[in-house]
Design an enzyme around this catalytic site. Structure first.
Site, PDB file in Angstrom:
ATOM      1  CE1 TYR A  65      43.714  39.638  38.736  1.00  0.00           C
ATOM      2  CE2 TYR A  65      42.280  41.556  38.509  1.00  0.00           C
ATOM      3  CZ  TYR A  65      42.520  40.281  39.009  1.00  0.00           C
ATOM      4  OH  TYR A  65      41.583  39.655  39.780  1.00  0.00           O
ATOM      5  CB  SER A  66      49.921  46.238  36.984  1.00  0.00           C
ATOM      6  OG  SER A  66      51.153  46.686  36.499  1.00  0.00           O
ATOM      7  CG  ASN A  67      51.429  42.214  32.258  1.00  0.00           C
ATOM      8  OD1 ASN A  67      50.968  41.255  32.861  1.00  0.00           O
ATOM      9  ND2 ASN A  67      51.057  42.537  31.029  1.00  0.00           N
TER      10      ASN A  67
END
Ligand SMILES: *Cc1c(COP(=O)(O)O)cnc(C)c1O
Length: 303
Positions: A65-67
């Site tokens: 879910y990395s920005n």
């Protein structure tokens, strides 16, 4: 194409009354509806460097879910690079359809390489980079979270001239690149407060490597149990804050920081008359993924 970013506005925030402080948020989240503002700033000079050196591909690392993964994918699409995301967790590969971050990255053209947690832990080893170079041939490597010297340079553009009147400047901390840039462009009389989103003491050292002043401090009491951990109190705070100020906060970084600042205000941490500027680094794309988890656990959702 030239990488250009505008200055963000500072928006006044309603604070607990009777403590004599003023609080503003710098809306770096408004840089893009989906991409974290600070992640984009961290990419600015890296993209310029990759263009200058003639690279056609960007490769980087991140969680499901990395920005940062979302930001690299979007920057790659915008500036004409192929992008490769090395993603933590082999099992994630079968669940792209359920993952809003990866779906977005894929729609920007990012290719994924899913690796086990064990392999991921050794992602900086020469052998692993070599094996990636074998598959993907000639990429510009951007570290996990995007933090390097050029990223810090990009974050030195967050504060502007009119921000010199603030006494305190705060930001959420992951790898420490953003706060380092803020420290470097702050006034020596300003106090920079960092709110780490994860447990651990390695940050102090990492920030010291990049920061050119000593006017900063990490506040370690508001990680809520660790990275991406939340409780109902935090979720309610985020929802109330949005109702009151029309500013959405993310549950991983900016929500925890603002909860911390409010708590410190109520404890009398800031002298009467203090002007505080909190950097809204963005992270709003992570809300969808977090709500999925919360729903599964039958807990209150982020509205
Ligand atoms: C990554 C991130 C941070 C932390 O930035 P670092 O430079 O890694 O310390 C803070 N806020 C948001 C929204 C982020 O995505």
């Amino acid at each position: 194409m030239i990488f250009k970013l505008q200055n963000s506005i500072n928006q006044r925030v309603v604070v607990p009354s009777g403590f004599g402080v003023e609080l503003y948020m710098k809306r770096e989240d408004a840089i893009h509806p989906f991409i974290s503002g600070n992640k984009y700033r961290k990419l600015k000079y890296n993209i310029e460097e990759a263009q200058k050196l003639g690279f056609k591909k960007l490769l980087t690392f991140g969680g499901a879910y990395s920005n940062h993964i979302a930001a690299v994918a979007f920057a790659g699409k915008t500036f004409g690079f192929e992008t490769i995301g090395v993603i933590r967790g082999e099992e994630v590969g079968g669940k792209i359809q359920e993952n809003s971050t990866l779906l977005f990255a894929q729609s920007c053209g990012m290719q994924f390489e899913f690796v086990s947690r064990e392999v991921y832990r050794n992602k900086n080893s020469e052998d692993f980079i070599e094996s990636l170079n074998h598959i993907y041939k000639g990429f510009y490597l951007i570290p996990e979270g995007g933090t390097n010297l050029l990223a810090v340079k990009g974050c030195e553009e967050i504060l502007i001239q009119s921000d010199i009147n603030f006494d305190y400047i705060s930001c959420a901390v992951g790898t420490g690149g953003t706060i380092s840039g803020i420290i470097n462009c702050s006034q020596p009389r300003q106090q920079i407060l960092g709110f780490p989103a994860l447990k651990g003491s390695f940050l102090q050292e990492d920030i010291s490597k990049f920061a050119n002043k000593l006017n900063w401090k990490l506040i370690l009491d508001y990680h809520f149990g660790g990275y991406a951990k939340t409780n109902d109190k935090l979720i309610h705070f985020i929802n109330d804050f949005k109702k009151e100020n029309s500013i959405p906060l993310d549950p991983i970084y900016t929500g925890k920081m603002m909860y911390g600042i409010f708590n410190l205000i109520k404890k009398g941490y800031f002298p009467v008359g203090s002007k505080i500027l909190a950097i809204h680094t963005g992270g709003l794309q992570g809300i969808l993924g977090m709500n999925k988890t919360l729903k599964h656990k039958k807990r209150p959702l982020i509205e």
